[in-house]
Design a protein around this motif. Structure first.
Motif, PDB file in Angstrom:
ATOM      1  N   PRO A 217      -0.757  -2.124  -0.310  1.00 21.15           N
ATOM      2  CA  PRO A 217      -0.534  -2.251  -1.755  1.00 21.15           C
ATOM      3  C   PRO A 217       0.572  -3.246  -2.079  1.00 21.15           C
ATOM      4  O   PRO A 217       0.520  -3.958  -3.084  1.00 21.15           O
ATOM      5  N   LYS A 218       1.590  -3.305  -1.225  1.00 17.42           N
ATOM      6  CA  LYS A 218       2.676  -4.253  -1.416  1.00 17.42           C
ATOM      7  C   LYS A 218       3.359  -4.492  -0.076  1.00 17.42           C
ATOM      8  O   LYS A 218       3.252  -3.702   0.848  1.00 17.42           O
ATOM      9  N   VAL A 219       4.070  -5.617  -0.009  1.00 14.95           N
ATOM     10  CA  VAL A 219       4.771  -6.006   1.208  1.00 14.95           C
ATOM     11  C   VAL A 219       6.244  -6.199   0.863  1.00 14.95           C
ATOM     12  O   VAL A 219       6.596  -6.720  -0.210  1.00 14.95           O
ATOM     13  N   GLU A 220       7.107  -5.815   1.781  1.00 16.61           N
ATOM     14  CA  GLU A 220       8.546  -5.930   1.563  1.00 16.61           C
ATOM     15  C   GLU A 220       9.198  -6.520   2.805  1.00 16.61           C
ATOM     16  O   GLU A 220       8.864  -6.139   3.932  1.00 16.61           O
ATOM     17  N   THR A 234      18.424  -9.930  11.632  1.00 20.76           N
ATOM     18  CA  THR A 234      17.084  -9.382  11.847  1.00 20.76           C
ATOM     19  C   THR A 234      16.418  -9.097  10.504  1.00 20.76           C
ATOM     20  O   THR A 234      17.015  -8.516   9.597  1.00 20.76           O
ATOM     21  N   TYR A 235      15.154  -9.508  10.398  1.00 23.78           N
ATOM     22  CA  TYR A 235      14.350  -9.256   9.210  1.00 23.78           C
ATOM     23  C   TYR A 235      13.059  -8.530   9.623  1.00 23.78           C
ATOM     24  O   TYR A 235      12.437  -8.868  10.642  1.00 23.78           O
ATOM     25  N   VAL A 236      12.711  -7.553   8.807  1.00 23.60           N
ATOM     26  CA  VAL A 236      11.534  -6.720   9.109  1.00 23.60           C
ATOM     27  C   VAL A 236      10.568  -6.788   7.937  1.00 23.60           C
ATOM     28  O   VAL A 236      10.969  -6.642   6.775  1.00 23.60           O
ATOM     29  N   CYS A 237       9.299  -7.023   8.263  1.00 22.45           N
ATOM     30  CA  CYS A 237       8.252  -7.028   7.258  1.00 22.45           C
ATOM     31  C   CYS A 237       7.602  -5.640   7.250  1.00 22.45           C
ATOM     32  O   CYS A 237       7.179  -5.132   8.294  1.00 22.45           O
ATOM     33  N   SER A 238       7.524  -5.015   6.077  1.00 24.95           N
ATOM     34  CA  SER A 238       7.032  -3.640   5.976  1.00 24.95           C
ATOM     35  C   SER A 238       5.913  -3.541   4.941  1.00 24.95           C
ATOM     36  O   SER A 238       6.010  -4.116   3.848  1.00 24.95           O
ATOM     37  N   ALA A 239       4.847  -2.793   5.283  1.00 25.26           N
ATOM     38  CA  ALA A 239       3.739  -2.546   4.361  1.00 25.26           C
ATOM     39  C   ALA A 239       3.031  -1.265   4.782  1.00 25.26           C
ATOM     40  O   ALA A 239       3.062  -0.874   5.966  1.00 25.26           O
ATOM     41  N   GLU A 240       2.400  -0.594   3.842  1.00 27.59           N
ATOM     42  CA  GLU A 240       1.644   0.622   4.131  1.00 27.59           C
ATOM     43  C   GLU A 240       0.166   0.276   4.274  1.00 27.59           C
ATOM     44  O   GLU A 240      -0.466  -0.196   3.322  1.00 27.59           O
ATOM     45  N   CYS A 241      -0.364   0.534   5.470  1.00 21.97           N
ATOM     46  CA  CYS A 241      -1.764   0.226   5.750  1.00 21.97           C
ATOM     47  C   CYS A 241      -2.410   1.368   6.532  1.00 21.97           C
ATOM     48  O   CYS A 241      -1.778   1.956   7.416  1.00 21.97           O
ATOM     49  N   THR A 242      -3.653   1.655   6.213  1.00 19.72           N
ATOM     50  CA  THR A 242      -4.453   2.591   6.985  1.00 19.72           C
ATOM     51  C   THR A 242      -5.775   1.907   7.326  1.00 19.72           C
ATOM     52  O   THR A 242      -6.463   1.418   6.428  1.00 19.72           O
ATOM     53  N   SER A 285      -7.955  -6.898   3.940  1.00 25.46           N
ATOM     54  CA  SER A 285      -7.194  -7.138   2.708  1.00 25.46           C
ATOM     55  C   SER A 285      -5.793  -7.634   3.057  1.00 25.46           C
ATOM     56  O   SER A 285      -5.183  -7.177   4.035  1.00 25.46           O
ATOM     57  N   THR A 286      -5.284  -8.560   2.225  1.00 30.55           N
ATOM     58  CA  THR A 286      -4.013  -9.216   2.536  1.00 30.55           C
ATOM     59  C   THR A 286      -3.060  -9.131   1.346  1.00 30.55           C
ATOM     60  O   THR A 286      -3.475  -9.211   0.190  1.00 30.55           O
ATOM     61  N   ALA A 287      -1.790  -8.975   1.667  1.00 29.62           N
ATOM     62  CA  ALA A 287      -0.730  -9.033   0.657  1.00 29.62           C
ATOM     63  C   ALA A 287       0.405  -9.890   1.216  1.00 29.62           C
ATOM     64  O   ALA A 287       0.662  -9.909   2.432  1.00 29.62           O
ATOM     65  N   VAL A 288       1.096 -10.613   0.315  1.00 33.48           N
ATOM     66  CA  VAL A 288       2.136 -11.566   0.734  1.00 33.48           C
ATOM     67  C   VAL A 288       3.429 -11.272  -0.033  1.00 33.48           C
ATOM     68  O   VAL A 288       3.394 -10.937  -1.221  1.00 33.48           O
ATOM     69  N   ALA A 289       4.550 -11.421   0.670  1.00 31.96           N
ATOM     70  CA  ALA A 289       5.865 -11.288   0.038  1.00 31.96           C
ATOM     71  C   ALA A 289       6.766 -12.415   0.530  1.00 31.96           C
ATOM     72  O   ALA A 289       6.586 -12.940   1.638  1.00 31.96           O
TER      73      ALA A 289
END
Length: 325
Positions: A217-220, A234-242, A285-289
């Protein structure tokens, strides 16, 4: 003269009565005191033996069962057999367990009295089996807003009925062993099928874990907003995916695969722009931040020229397991 004739006729009638009694199998008893003679049946005091089998109308494979041979004979012995095979019971009770399915079994009970008289009774028992080996087949992943079909399978004799539910939802019957559902109809992540034997009402349930495809739904991008020269961050890319997401992180012209990046700048710039792309592994499906990172001024590099972007050395190191695109 008249008395003689009368006496002769009475004697003749008596002989006729005696003859009729003998022909009918009854023993006459003559009375000499003027009382009515009593008639006796030779079989009146004969011993009688009877029996009946008391028990269920059906038995189930692998479920213990028992039948009882009932008789009013107190001194009788009982002999019971199951489908022609002799079986040992406790007196007039036979306990047994059917190990394999057959359409029916016949129980036979023979009662023997001390005088040698016997009586036999039989009872036909329907044999049931199951439910056993209950399972649910269907897709492991469900796409949103798309109907998916699942079927329930069970071994049952003579037959099984089926009911369905999802997590804490109500039981749905009348669907047979096939049901079609969409993710919006699911209140949880489990699909349950209950198979019930149509005669015995014994039931067994099977559970299937359902995964509904969702996200991202969104990327952070998680990390500091301001960094200093010659320091690692350090940078971490986080997203909720199932069921899962794969990640691509980039900064300026450098790109790495995976959700984690470590960077270090050794010459001053005004800012850097980090970009993260998260893609669902099933739905694509793709989301970008994106995230803009400011670089703090430092006197540790007096020879640096702040305006030259080409003088920036950027080290990108992946410190987590890489996920393939």
């Amino acid at each position: 003269m008249d008395n003689t004739v009368t006496h002769h006729i009475g004697r003749s009638n008596l002989r006729g009565v005696l003859l009729l009694l003998l022909l009918s199998g009854l023993q006459p008893v003559l009375s000499t005191d003027g009382e009515e003679p009593q008639l006796h049946d030779d079989n009146e005091d004969a011993e009688k033996v009877s029996c009946t089998i008391v028990g269920p109308e059906y038995v189930t494979v692998s479920v213990p069962s028992s039948v009882e041979c009932d008789s009013d004979c107190q001194a009788c012995t009982f002999s019971l057999s199951l489908d022609g095979q002799s079986a040992v019971g406790q007196g007039n009770v036979l306990a047994f367990t059917v190990t394999s399915w057959a359409e029916a079994l016949t129980v036979t009970c023979t009662v023997t009295a001390g005088s040698g008289l016997t009586a036999t009774a039989t009872k036909r028992l329907q044999v049931l089996a199951g439910p056993a080996n209950v399972s649910i087949s269907g897709p492991g992943l469900m796409h949103p807003s798309v109907s998916h079909t699942y079927s329930c399978h069970a071994y049952c004799r003579p037959s099984c009925t089926y009911a369905w539910k999802t997590d804490r939802g109500p039981w749905l019957s009348g669907q047979g062993n096939v049901i079609s559902i969409t993710p919006q109809e699911i209140s949880g992540a489990q699909l349950v099928c209950k198979a019930t034997n149509s005669v015995s009402k014994l039931f067994v349930a099977a559970v299937r874990e359902i995964t509904v495809i969702s996200g991202p739904p969104k990327v952070e991008i998680i990390g500091p907003d301001v960094i200093e020269i010659a320091e690692k961050y350090t940078y971490v890319c986080s997203a909720e995916c199932t069921p899962a997401c794969r990640y691509v992180l980039s900064v300026n012209s450098q790109t790495v695969r995976g959700p984690v990046m470590e960077i270090m700048v050794d010459h001053p710039l005004k800012s850097l722009t980090l970009k993260c792309e998260a893609q669902n592994t099933a739905s694509k499906s793709t989301a970008v931040a994106s995230k803009t990172v400011q670089i703090a001024r430092s006197d540790r590099n007096p020879s640096s020229r702040p305006g030259e972007a080409s003088a920036v050395l950027l080290l990108a190191v992946i410190i987590s397991a890489l996920l393939p695109l």
